[in-house]
Design an enzyme around this catalytic site. Structure first.
Site, PDB file in Angstrom:
ATOM      1  N   ARG A   1      27.431  27.407  25.009  1.00 56.22           N
ATOM      2  CA  ARG A   1      27.227  26.414  26.087  1.00 56.22           C
ATOM      3  C   ARG A   1      28.545  25.760  26.507  1.00 56.22           C
ATOM      4  O   ARG A   1      28.577  24.588  26.865  1.00 56.22           O
ATOM      5  CB  ARG A   1      26.223  25.327  25.654  1.00 56.22           C
ATOM      6  CG  ARG A   1      24.837  25.820  25.302  1.00 56.22           C
ATOM      7  CD  ARG A   1      24.129  26.417  26.511  1.00 56.22           C
ATOM      8  NE  ARG A   1      22.723  26.685  26.258  1.00 56.22           N
ATOM      9  CZ  ARG A   1      22.247  27.856  25.825  1.00 56.22           C
ATOM     10  NH1 ARG A   1      23.057  28.862  25.582  1.00 56.22           N
ATOM     11  NH2 ARG A   1      20.955  28.026  25.641  1.00 56.22           N
TER      12      ARG A   1
ATOM     13  N   SER B   1      16.823  22.640  27.846  1.00 55.21           N
ATOM     14  CA  SER B   1      17.242  21.930  26.623  1.00 55.21           C
ATOM     15  C   SER B   1      18.147  20.767  27.012  1.00 55.21           C
ATOM     16  O   SER B   1      19.139  20.966  27.719  1.00 55.21           O
ATOM     17  CB  SER B   1      18.048  22.853  25.707  1.00 55.21           C
ATOM     18  OG  SER B   1      17.287  23.971  25.344  1.00 55.21           O
TER      19      SER B   1
ATOM     20  N   GLU C   1      23.488  18.630  26.350  1.00 52.80           N
ATOM     21  CA  GLU C   1      23.884  19.841  27.072  1.00 52.80           C
ATOM     22  C   GLU C   1      23.957  19.568  28.574  1.00 52.80           C
ATOM     23  O   GLU C   1      24.781  20.105  29.294  1.00 52.80           O
ATOM     24  CB  GLU C   1      22.858  20.962  26.794  1.00 52.80           C
ATOM     25  CG  GLU C   1      23.204  22.255  27.484  1.00 52.80           C
ATOM     26  CD  GLU C   1      22.028  23.224  27.592  1.00 52.80           C
ATOM     27  OE1 GLU C   1      21.613  23.755  26.555  1.00 52.80           O
ATOM     28  OE2 GLU C   1      21.559  23.457  28.723  1.00 52.80           O
TER      29      GLU C   1
HETATM   30  P1  FAD Z   1      23.693  22.816  38.594  1.00 57.35           P
HETATM   31  O1  FAD Z   1      22.742  22.034  37.768  1.00 57.35           O
HETATM   32  O2  FAD Z   1      23.624  22.639  40.065  1.00 57.35           O
HETATM   33  O3  FAD Z   1      25.164  22.501  38.100  1.00 57.35           O
HETATM   34  C1  FAD Z   1      25.485  22.552  36.723  1.00 57.35           C
HETATM   35  C2  FAD Z   1      26.985  22.260  36.551  1.00 57.35           C
HETATM   36  O4  FAD Z   1      27.748  23.304  37.153  1.00 57.35           O
HETATM   37  C3  FAD Z   1      27.434  20.980  37.250  1.00 57.35           C
HETATM   38  O5  FAD Z   1      28.458  20.413  36.480  1.00 57.35           O
HETATM   39  C4  FAD Z   1      27.983  21.474  38.595  1.00 57.35           C
HETATM   40  O6  FAD Z   1      28.959  20.603  39.115  1.00 57.35           O
HETATM   41  C5  FAD Z   1      28.574  22.814  38.199  1.00 57.35           C
HETATM   42  N1  FAD Z   1      28.525  23.846  39.251  1.00 57.35           N
HETATM   43  C6  FAD Z   1      27.410  24.385  39.802  1.00 57.35           C
HETATM   44  N2  FAD Z   1      27.742  25.369  40.661  1.00 57.35           N
HETATM   45  C7  FAD Z   1      29.093  25.444  40.658  1.00 57.35           C
HETATM   46  C8  FAD Z   1      30.043  26.268  41.341  1.00 57.35           C
HETATM   47  N3  FAD Z   1      29.664  27.215  42.206  1.00 57.35           N
HETATM   48  N4  FAD Z   1      31.362  26.082  41.102  1.00 57.35           N
HETATM   49  C9  FAD Z   1      31.760  25.119  40.238  1.00 57.35           C
HETATM   50  N5  FAD Z   1      30.908  24.310  39.565  1.00 57.35           N
HETATM   51  C10 FAD Z   1      29.601  24.482  39.764  1.00 57.35           C
HETATM   52  N6  FAD Z   1      20.394  27.200  30.411  1.00 57.35           N
HETATM   53  C11 FAD Z   1      20.694  28.153  29.502  1.00 57.35           C
HETATM   54  O7  FAD Z   1      21.875  28.374  29.206  1.00 57.35           O
HETATM   55  N7  FAD Z   1      19.725  28.869  28.877  1.00 57.35           N
HETATM   56  C12 FAD Z   1      18.417  28.683  29.130  1.00 57.35           C
HETATM   57  O8  FAD Z   1      17.585  29.354  28.549  1.00 57.35           O
HETATM   58  C13 FAD Z   1      18.055  27.695  30.080  1.00 57.35           C
HETATM   59  N8  FAD Z   1      16.755  27.447  30.352  1.00 57.35           N
HETATM   60  C14 FAD Z   1      16.424  26.478  31.252  1.00 57.35           C
HETATM   61  C15 FAD Z   1      15.061  26.248  31.503  1.00 57.35           C
HETATM   62  C16 FAD Z   1      14.671  25.281  32.412  1.00 57.35           C
HETATM   63  C17 FAD Z   1      13.207  25.057  32.673  1.00 57.35           C
HETATM   64  C18 FAD Z   1      15.658  24.531  33.098  1.00 57.35           C
HETATM   65  C19 FAD Z   1      15.252  23.509  34.119  1.00 57.35           C
HETATM   66  C20 FAD Z   1      17.014  24.736  32.849  1.00 57.35           C
HETATM   67  C21 FAD Z   1      17.406  25.715  31.903  1.00 57.35           C
HETATM   68  N9  FAD Z   1      18.759  25.972  31.617  1.00 57.35           N
HETATM   69  C22 FAD Z   1      19.091  26.948  30.712  1.00 57.35           C
HETATM   70  C23 FAD Z   1      19.816  25.152  32.239  1.00 57.35           C
HETATM   71  C24 FAD Z   1      20.245  25.628  33.653  1.00 57.35           C
HETATM   72  O9  FAD Z   1      19.245  26.389  34.256  1.00 57.35           O
HETATM   73  C25 FAD Z   1      21.536  26.436  33.626  1.00 57.35           C
HETATM   74  O10 FAD Z   1      22.570  25.671  33.069  1.00 57.35           O
HETATM   75  C26 FAD Z   1      21.949  26.907  35.022  1.00 57.35           C
HETATM   76  O11 FAD Z   1      23.045  27.787  34.934  1.00 57.35           O
HETATM   77  C27 FAD Z   1      22.326  25.767  35.952  1.00 57.35           C
HETATM   78  O12 FAD Z   1      22.476  26.290  37.261  1.00 57.35           O
HETATM   79  P2  FAD Z   1      22.436  25.380  38.547  1.00 57.35           P
HETATM   80  O13 FAD Z   1      22.821  26.205  39.709  1.00 57.35           O
HETATM   81  O14 FAD Z   1      21.133  24.685  38.647  1.00 57.35           O
HETATM   82  O15 FAD Z   1      23.592  24.351  38.216  1.00 57.35           O
HETATM   83  N1  EPU Z   2      11.501  24.168  17.069  1.00 55.03           N
HETATM   84  C1  EPU Z   2      10.633  23.239  16.515  1.00 55.03           C
HETATM   85  N2  EPU Z   2      10.078  22.310  17.326  1.00 55.03           N
HETATM   86  C2  EPU Z   2      10.317  22.266  18.657  1.00 55.03           C
HETATM   87  C3  EPU Z   2      11.195  23.203  19.236  1.00 55.03           C
HETATM   88  C4  EPU Z   2      11.783  24.149  18.408  1.00 55.03           C
HETATM   89  O1  EPU Z   2      10.396  23.241  15.321  1.00 55.03           O
HETATM   90  O2  EPU Z   2       9.758  21.385  19.312  1.00 55.03           O
HETATM   91  C5  EPU Z   2      12.109  25.175  16.186  1.00 55.03           C
HETATM   92  C6  EPU Z   2      11.229  26.390  15.988  1.00 55.03           C
HETATM   93  O3  EPU Z   2      11.222  26.711  14.620  1.00 55.03           O
HETATM   94  C7  EPU Z   2      11.921  27.526  16.692  1.00 55.03           C
HETATM   95  C8  EPU Z   2      13.380  27.060  16.729  1.00 55.03           C
HETATM   96  O4  EPU Z   2      13.328  25.623  16.744  1.00 55.03           O
HETATM   97  O5  EPU Z   2      11.780  28.715  16.021  1.00 55.03           O
HETATM   98  C9  EPU Z   2      14.119  27.531  17.966  1.00 55.03           C
HETATM   99  O6  EPU Z   2      13.349  27.196  19.119  1.00 55.03           O
HETATM  100  P1  EPU Z   2      13.402  28.069  20.448  1.00 55.03           P
HETATM  101  O7  EPU Z   2      13.318  29.522  20.122  1.00 55.03           O
HETATM  102  O8  EPU Z   2      12.435  27.515  21.419  1.00 55.03           O
HETATM  103  O9  EPU Z   2      14.866  27.853  20.956  1.00 55.03           O
HETATM  104  P2  EPU Z   2      15.805  26.573  21.008  1.00 55.03           P
HETATM  105  O10 EPU Z   2      16.828  26.712  19.951  1.00 55.03           O
HETATM  106  O11 EPU Z   2      14.998  25.327  21.019  1.00 55.03           O
HETATM  107  C10 EPU Z   2      17.530  27.720  22.565  1.00 55.03           C
HETATM  108  C11 EPU Z   2      18.263  27.396  23.814  1.00 55.03           C
HETATM  109  C12 EPU Z   2      17.404  27.652  25.028  1.00 55.03           C
HETATM  110  C13 EPU Z   2      17.023  29.124  25.040  1.00 55.03           C
HETATM  111  C14 EPU Z   2      16.254  29.429  23.752  1.00 55.03           C
HETATM  112  C15 EPU Z   2      15.929  30.893  23.620  1.00 55.03           C
HETATM  113  C16 EPU Z   2      19.896  25.700  23.273  1.00 55.03           C
HETATM  114  C17 EPU Z   2      20.296  24.284  23.395  1.00 55.03           C
HETATM  115  N3  EPU Z   2      18.717  26.022  23.790  1.00 55.03           N
HETATM  116  O12 EPU Z   2      16.464  26.796  22.447  1.00 55.03           O
HETATM  117  O13 EPU Z   2      18.170  27.366  26.194  1.00 55.03           O
HETATM  118  O14 EPU Z   2      16.226  29.432  26.161  1.00 55.03           O
HETATM  119  O15 EPU Z   2      17.068  29.069  22.626  1.00 55.03           O
HETATM  120  O16 EPU Z   2      17.073  31.607  23.311  1.00 55.03           O
HETATM  121  O17 EPU Z   2      20.649  26.505  22.750  1.00 55.03           O
HETATM  122  C18 EPU Z   2      18.755  25.635  27.718  1.00 55.03           C
HETATM  123  O18 EPU Z   2      19.922  25.774  27.336  1.00 55.03           O
HETATM  124  O19 EPU Z   2      18.435  24.829  28.630  1.00 55.03           O
HETATM  125  C19 EPU Z   2      17.700  26.423  27.095  1.00 55.03           C
HETATM  126  C20 EPU Z   2      16.415  26.304  27.401  1.00 55.03           C
END
Ligand code: FAD
Ligand code: EPU
Length: 339
Positions: A165, A239, A335
């Site tokens: 991240r 997250s 994050e």
């Molecule tokens: P924004 O929120 O618009 O911007 C994020 C940051 O990037 C800001 O600091 C912004 O200034 C900068 N930025 C955006 N675009 C540019 C650009 N073109 N040039 C320079 N800077 C820029 N993230 C994960 O890593 N893994 C996940 O599994 C994951 N799951 C998610 C699930 C949900 C339901 C949600 C809501 C979010 C999740 N995210 C996850 C977080 C998010 O989706 C990602 O970080 C995504 O890449 C953000 O994209 P965005 O276009 O919305 O960025």
């Molecule tokens: N867990 C709990 N309780 C909860 C949530 C999680 O006990 O309420 C435990 C479970 O044991 C589970 C473990 O945590 O097995 C891991 O949970 P999960 O697989 O849901 O993944 P996470 O570690 O909570 C991370 C990323 C996610 C990504 C998933 C899948 C981060 C900060 N988050 O979540 O990314 O989608 O793994 O790879 O690393 C994001 O960055 O926004 C995001 C959603």
């Protein structure tokens, strides 16, 4: 011709669905738009915030300055041979639509990253990751423009200093560059990564023994939909915290007290803890504060449950961090980008 709007509510532009106004708002649809914008007085005189889909931003207040929404579009093939293909996507392309574009053509590498909200341009910011894959694994290069001079720079993988991240765009080059496109090197041979436990169990439940790229994507989508709230229905930014890294010694101490601690060993000898587990153990799953809440299916996600303000989410995150620290002596790091 770029059109700068005034006093715009950013509610449709952040997945927390929060009201926050900015003084100026502009959408750029081409690099020329940006170069034109650079010359305007509004641009020169104001602080700037670049956004894509607003899915990793928490607005805790109005933004006094100019919000630039990156809307650059286009997907092109840069080069290919029998095994590999390099695909370049403009920063304003929807991440998930781009992933689907690759899957439809059987290009392997991005399927585990299906259904992550937001735009391609933000993907390198925090080296997005899920289900055992991070973009650094398939990243080729990106193009960016210096936000002060408009000068173009190409960043190779080693220039980005990707970590969990993390990247230079969140640290030493924070607010220095507008990312305009990202290129990925994908495989034309089927090389799937189903090592993340939940993917295999989901494929089994789907009764699939020899999965295709599309099957893996579908499995990931099903897992995500079962625990993550859909931002269209419930405001959130995924997250809210990172999974913390702790030393081997600290890990042993905690494991002695909490036998069911959820942790993963890292190549450097440290351990990563599941922050969702830590938060749940503090009894905070579903906990509500002024309309903000800890999601009841995934404690790592904070939600806008009932018309909260951004400050309420921030206060709730402080509370969660304090509780986790008091119980485990572990400091959580946010994050989400706080504005
Ligand atoms: P924004 O929120 O618009 O911007 C994020 C940051 O990037 C800001 O600091 C912004 O200034 C900068 N930025 C955006 N675009 C540019 C650009 N073109 N040039 C320079 N800077 C820029 N993230 C994960 O890593 N893994 C996940 O599994 C994951 N799951 C998610 C699930 C949900 C339901 C949600 C809501 C979010 C999740 N995210 C996850 C977080 C998010 O989706 C990602 O970080 C995504 O890449 C953000 O994209 P965005 O276009 O919305 O960025
Ligand atoms: N867990 C709990 N309780 C909860 C949530 C999680 O006990 O309420 C435990 C479970 O044991 C589970 C473990 O945590 O097995 C891991 O949970 P999960 O697989 O849901 O993944 P996470 O570690 O909570 C991370 C990323 C996610 C990504 C998933 C899948 C981060 C900060 N988050 O979540 O990314 O989608 O793994 O790879 O690393 C994001 O960055 O926004 C995001 C959603």
């Amino acid at each position: 011709m770029v059109k700068i709007l005034e006093n715009i509510n950013l509610k449709p532009h952040n997945t927390f669905g929060l009201d926050a106004f900015c003084d100026y708002f502009v959408e750029i649809n081409s690099i020329d738009d940006f170069l034109e914008l650079l010359k305007t007085e509004v641009y020169k005189k104001n602080q700037k915030l670049i956004i894509g889909g607003g899915s990793n931003i928490l607005f805790t207040q109005n933004f006094s300055g100019l919000v630039v929404k990156n809307n650059l579009k286009g997907i092109t093939v840069v080069t290919e041979d029998d095994d590999k293909i390099i695909v370049k996507a403009a920063a304003g392309e929807s991440w998930h639509e781009f992933v689907l574009w690759c899957i439809e053509r059987n290009y392997c590498g991005l399927e585990n990253l299906s259904l992550i909200p937001g735009c391609v341009g933000a993907s390198p910011m925090q080296n997005i990751g899920a289900y055992g894959v991070e973009i650094k694994d398939v990243f080729f290069e990106l193009e960016a423009l210096n936000i002060n001079t408009g000068e173009k720079r190409v960043f190779k993988k080693e220039d980005c200093e990707f970590g969990y991240r993390e990247s230079v765009f969140k640290t030493k080059y924070k607010n220095h560059y507008l990312i305009t496109s990202v290129s990925f090197i994908l495989s034309k041979k089927i090389t799937l990564n189903t090592s993340y436990g939940a993917i295999n169990s989901e494929l089994e439940a789907m009764k699939i023994s020899t999965p295709t790229v599309k099957d893996v994507s579908n499995a990931v989508i099903a897992i995500r939909q079962s625990k993550l709230p859909n931002p269209k229905e419930t405001g959130n930014a995924g997250s809210f915290f990172k999974n913390p890294e702790i030393s081997k010694i600290k890990h042993s101490e905690l494991k002695n007290i909490f036998q069911d601690l959820v942790s993963y060993s890292l190549p450097n000898g440290n351990f990563k803890l599941a922050a969702g587990w830590l938060i749940e153990q503090c009894g905070l799953k579903g906990y509500e504060y002024n309309g903000a809440a800890v999601h009841s299916k995934q404690a790592l996600v904070l939600i806008n449950k009932n018309n909260c303000g951004g400050k309420d989410v921030l206060d709730l995150s402080d509370y969660v961090m304090q509780k986790v620290f008091d119980k485990f002596g572990v400091t959580l790091e946010r994050e989400v980008n706080i504005i």
